[in-house]
Design an enzyme around this catalytic site. Structure first.
Site, PDB file in Angstrom:
ATOM      1  N   THR A 230     -12.184   9.969 -19.290  1.00 32.07           N
ATOM      2  CA  THR A 230     -10.875  10.210 -19.924  1.00 32.07           C
ATOM      3  C   THR A 230     -10.993   9.969 -21.426  1.00 32.07           C
ATOM      4  O   THR A 230      -9.989   9.804 -22.099  1.00 32.07           O
ATOM      5  CB  THR A 230      -9.795   9.264 -19.356  1.00 32.07           C
ATOM      6  OG1 THR A 230     -10.243   7.907 -19.558  1.00 32.07           O
ATOM      7  CG2 THR A 230      -9.513   9.496 -17.895  1.00 32.07           C
ATOM      8  N   SER A 231     -12.239   9.928 -21.922  1.00 35.14           N
ATOM      9  CA  SER A 231     -12.417   9.523 -23.319  1.00 35.14           C
ATOM     10  C   SER A 231     -12.596  10.731 -24.252  1.00 35.14           C
ATOM     11  O   SER A 231     -11.636  11.144 -24.895  1.00 35.14           O
ATOM     12  CB  SER A 231     -13.585   8.546 -23.414  1.00 35.14           C
ATOM     13  OG  SER A 231     -13.498   7.838 -24.605  1.00 35.14           O
ATOM     14  N   ARG A 232     -13.788  11.275 -24.309  1.00 30.76           N
ATOM     15  CA  ARG A 232     -14.033  12.487 -25.087  1.00 30.76           C
ATOM     16  C   ARG A 232     -15.104  13.295 -24.365  1.00 30.76           C
ATOM     17  O   ARG A 232     -16.080  12.737 -23.847  1.00 30.76           O
ATOM     18  CB  ARG A 232     -14.512  12.167 -26.508  1.00 30.76           C
ATOM     19  CG  ARG A 232     -13.415  11.712 -27.456  1.00 30.76           C
ATOM     20  CD  ARG A 232     -12.430  12.841 -27.801  1.00 30.76           C
ATOM     21  NE  ARG A 232     -11.389  12.415 -28.716  1.00 30.76           N
ATOM     22  CZ  ARG A 232     -10.188  11.946 -28.348  1.00 30.76           C
ATOM     23  NH1 ARG A 232      -9.861  11.859 -27.069  1.00 30.76           N
ATOM     24  NH2 ARG A 232      -9.304  11.597 -29.263  1.00 30.76           N
ATOM     25  N   ASP A 256     -10.828  14.319 -17.694  1.00 30.57           N
ATOM     26  CA  ASP A 256      -9.592  14.635 -18.408  1.00 30.57           C
ATOM     27  C   ASP A 256      -9.916  15.244 -19.766  1.00 30.57           C
ATOM     28  O   ASP A 256      -9.019  15.624 -20.507  1.00 30.57           O
ATOM     29  CB  ASP A 256      -8.760  13.350 -18.593  1.00 30.57           C
ATOM     30  CG  ASP A 256      -7.384  13.645 -19.179  1.00 30.57           C
ATOM     31  OD1 ASP A 256      -6.728  14.592 -18.678  1.00 30.57           O
ATOM     32  OD2 ASP A 256      -6.964  12.960 -20.137  1.00 30.57           O
ATOM     33  N   GLU A 261     -13.354  21.743 -24.911  1.00 30.64           N
ATOM     34  CA  GLU A 261     -11.937  21.892 -24.537  1.00 30.64           C
ATOM     35  C   GLU A 261     -11.092  22.584 -25.603  1.00 30.64           C
ATOM     36  O   GLU A 261     -10.079  23.208 -25.282  1.00 30.64           O
ATOM     37  CB  GLU A 261     -11.321  20.528 -24.186  1.00 30.64           C
ATOM     38  CG  GLU A 261     -11.142  19.581 -25.370  1.00 30.64           C
ATOM     39  CD  GLU A 261     -10.499  18.246 -24.976  1.00 30.64           C
ATOM     40  OE1 GLU A 261     -10.984  17.612 -24.031  1.00 30.64           O
ATOM     41  OE2 GLU A 261      -9.515  17.864 -25.624  1.00 30.64           O
ATOM     42  N   HIS A 293      -6.629  17.016 -20.552  1.00 28.83           N
ATOM     43  CA  HIS A 293      -6.372  15.997 -21.579  1.00 28.83           C
ATOM     44  C   HIS A 293      -4.927  15.497 -21.504  1.00 28.83           C
ATOM     45  O   HIS A 293      -4.182  15.549 -22.491  1.00 28.83           O
ATOM     46  CB  HIS A 293      -6.680  16.561 -22.976  1.00 28.83           C
ATOM     47  CG  HIS A 293      -7.105  15.508 -23.947  1.00 28.83           C
ATOM     48  ND1 HIS A 293      -8.145  15.654 -24.821  1.00 28.83           N
ATOM     49  CD2 HIS A 293      -6.622  14.261 -24.184  1.00 28.83           C
ATOM     50  CE1 HIS A 293      -8.291  14.564 -25.556  1.00 28.83           C
ATOM     51  NE2 HIS A 293      -7.366  13.703 -25.187  1.00 28.83           N
TER      52      HIS A 293
HETATM   53  P1  NAD Z   1     -10.838   1.239 -28.715  1.00 25.50           P
HETATM   54  O1  NAD Z   1     -11.336   1.463 -30.107  1.00 25.50           O
HETATM   55  O2  NAD Z   1      -9.775   0.233 -28.465  1.00 25.50           O
HETATM   56  O3  NAD Z   1     -12.069   0.883 -27.759  1.00 25.50           O
HETATM   57  C1  NAD Z   1     -13.305   1.519 -27.818  1.00 25.50           C
HETATM   58  C2  NAD Z   1     -14.329   0.511 -27.310  1.00 25.50           C
HETATM   59  O4  NAD Z   1     -15.582   1.188 -27.258  1.00 25.50           O
HETATM   60  C3  NAD Z   1     -14.492  -0.689 -28.246  1.00 25.50           C
HETATM   61  O5  NAD Z   1     -14.436  -1.885 -27.495  1.00 25.50           O
HETATM   62  C4  NAD Z   1     -15.863  -0.485 -28.870  1.00 25.50           C
HETATM   63  O6  NAD Z   1     -16.537  -1.693 -29.178  1.00 25.50           O
HETATM   64  C5  NAD Z   1     -16.561   0.273 -27.745  1.00 25.50           C
HETATM   65  N1  NAD Z   1     -17.736   0.974 -28.201  1.00 25.50           N
HETATM   66  C6  NAD Z   1     -18.028   1.477 -29.414  1.00 25.50           C
HETATM   67  N2  NAD Z   1     -19.249   2.020 -29.427  1.00 25.50           N
HETATM   68  C7  NAD Z   1     -19.755   1.854 -28.173  1.00 25.50           C
HETATM   69  C8  NAD Z   1     -20.967   2.194 -27.564  1.00 25.50           C
HETATM   70  N3  NAD Z   1     -21.946   2.799 -28.247  1.00 25.50           N
HETATM   71  N4  NAD Z   1     -21.135   1.888 -26.264  1.00 25.50           N
HETATM   72  C9  NAD Z   1     -20.167   1.237 -25.555  1.00 25.50           C
HETATM   73  N5  NAD Z   1     -18.990   0.877 -26.104  1.00 25.50           N
HETATM   74  C10 NAD Z   1     -18.783   1.181 -27.383  1.00 25.50           C
HETATM   75  O7  NAD Z   1     -10.387   2.678 -28.201  1.00 25.50           O
HETATM   76  P2  NAD Z   1      -9.386   2.992 -27.002  1.00 25.50           P
HETATM   77  O8  NAD Z   1      -7.980   3.054 -27.518  1.00 25.50           O
HETATM   78  O9  NAD Z   1      -9.697   2.143 -25.846  1.00 25.50           O
HETATM   79  O10 NAD Z   1      -9.795   4.497 -26.678  1.00 25.50           O
HETATM   80  C11 NAD Z   1     -11.060   4.819 -26.112  1.00 25.50           C
HETATM   81  C12 NAD Z   1     -11.253   6.315 -26.213  1.00 25.50           C
HETATM   82  O11 NAD Z   1     -10.314   6.964 -25.326  1.00 25.50           O
HETATM   83  C13 NAD Z   1     -10.921   6.906 -27.597  1.00 25.50           C
HETATM   84  O12 NAD Z   1     -12.031   6.890 -28.425  1.00 25.50           O
HETATM   85  C14 NAD Z   1     -10.461   8.285 -27.276  1.00 25.50           C
HETATM   86  O13 NAD Z   1     -11.595   9.122 -27.436  1.00 25.50           O
HETATM   87  C15 NAD Z   1     -10.043   8.252 -25.827  1.00 25.50           C
HETATM   88  N6  NAD Z   1      -8.630   8.551 -25.579  1.00 25.50           N
HETATM   89  C16 NAD Z   1      -8.326   9.497 -24.674  1.00 25.50           C
HETATM   90  C17 NAD Z   1      -6.996   9.788 -24.393  1.00 25.50           C
HETATM   91  C18 NAD Z   1      -6.603  10.810 -23.349  1.00 25.50           C
HETATM   92  O14 NAD Z   1      -5.458  11.290 -23.363  1.00 25.50           O
HETATM   93  N7  NAD Z   1      -7.469  11.157 -22.428  1.00 25.50           N
HETATM   94  C19 NAD Z   1      -5.993   9.116 -25.076  1.00 25.50           C
HETATM   95  C20 NAD Z   1      -6.347   8.136 -25.993  1.00 25.50           C
HETATM   96  C21 NAD Z   1      -7.679   7.868 -26.253  1.00 25.50           C
END
Ligand code: NAD
Length: 328
Positions: A230-232, A256, A261, A293
């Protein structure tokens, strides 16, 4: 301030119109590109979303049009050439956290659907097929869930999975003490991949995480593993995932987000011929579930996105320190 919103949908207009008090907002449905930047006329800020590509060229065009602020109405900023924005002196702000629970709960929805096959059950029952043949799933209780990235969303997700009774292991470049106290065990990434029944990705997309799931890391995983993203999209090499799905090594895939996309998601293409053969192949697997997404897409999150975005813009206009500035 006069602001140009790109990639806007009806729900963006609804929430921003409700909460905006001071700004003159112009909504454009189109993505922001070099060509569409020509729509700008006296706007001091652009407000953009996940699939607007803010390349160096686009950022230069914004500068020439007098834009001083790029306001992302999302958390991720992998779509912005931050070096270019910094060099040229355009500030970038984002919405770092608006409802981590919205995305974490969507990750759970993907898991539950895949493991209990409710997507198939829904269709069967609508056709008066009440057979249970091949609908058997598995309990989540007691399973090992691996979480990659335990920031805002990852930690909300860890807590949900602990609540269900899973063993939660995690990898992050920085451990979270509170999660450790609750029972989450941090391990090297390879061990997370080796030990997990379900792997959920919650780290940002960057040069270190691009294709963190590829043929090599897939080979480290248990046969039949479930992967949830659900990240990227760029975290998973989709072609390698297809190969692993075909052999059965990858047991379930919940997406997601998808690496290509942009140009697909957030649009109704039901009357079009999809030219992307990778997503078309992914959609043929019964054990792959794709949503477009929508992890963020709850009323609570939309309201918070509008609130924080407007607050970011007001801070910039009033010369106050930018709480949510993205720095290089
Ligand atoms: P955040 O910045 O709070 O958390 C990201 C975490 O990833 C941090 O703890 C960081 O230390 C860790 N990180 C960084 N580099 C890393 C690596 N190489 N290996 C492992 N961990 C690592 O971000 P968040 O708000 O939790 O969001 C996470 C991701 O979710 C965002 O980057 C975004 O891409 C995605 N997102 C998706 C949706 C959606 O609708 N599907 C919505 C919001 C965010």
């Amino acid at each position: 301030m006069k602001i140009a919103f790109f990639s806007t949908k009806s729900y963006d207009r609804d929430f921003f119109n409700l909460l905006n008090k001071h700004n003159e907002i112009e909504y454009f449905e189109t993505n922001l590109t070099v060509a569409t930047a020509n729509l700008l006329n006296g706007h001091k800020a652009v407000c953009v979303f996940v699939n607007d590509s803010l390349s160096r060229e686009v950022i230069h065009t914004l500068k020439n049009k007098g834009v001083e602020l790029i306001s992302l109405r999302c958390a991720g900023f992998n779509n912005v050439d931050m070096a270019a924005a910094h060099e040229i002196g355009i500030k970038v702000v984002r919405v770092p956290a608006y409802s981590p629970q919205a995305v974490a709960e969507h990750a759970l929805a993907l898991i539950m659907t895949l493991c209990r096959k409710t997507h198939k059950a829904y269709n069967r029952v609508r056709e008066n097929n009440f057979s249970l043949e091949k609908l058997n799933g598995f309990n989540l209780f007691g399973k090992t869930v691996g979480v990659v990235g335990t920031g805002e969303i990852g930690s909300a997700f860890c807590k949900i999975m602990l609540g269900i009774g899973c063993k939660v292991i995690a990898y992050d470049i920085m451990a979270n003490d509170e999660l450790e106290q609750r029972g989450v065990k941090y391990l090297p990434l390879k061990e997370v991949f080796q030990q997990s029944d379900i792997i959920s990705l919650h780290c940002p997309l960057n040069e270190y995480t691009k294709y963190v799931i590829d043929k090599n890391t897939l080979a480290q995983m248990k046969k039949g593993v479930m992967i949830i993203n659900t990240s990227r999209g760029g975290l998973i090499n989709s072609r390698h995932a297809i190969k692993a799905l075909k052999t059965g090594h990858l047991g379930y895939l919940g997406l997601d987000v998808y690496e290509q996309e942009a140009g697909l998601f957030f649009q109704d293409l039901s009357n079009e011929l999809i030219q992307d053969d990778v997503i078309s192949r992914l959609m043929t697997f019964p054990n792959v579930l794709i949503t477009a997404h929508q992890g963020f897409f709850t009323n609570e999150a939309l309201e918070e996105i509008a609130n924080i975005t407007l607050s970011n813009i007001n801070q910039f206009e009033n010369g106050i320190e930018l709480t949510n500035e993205v720095k290089v």
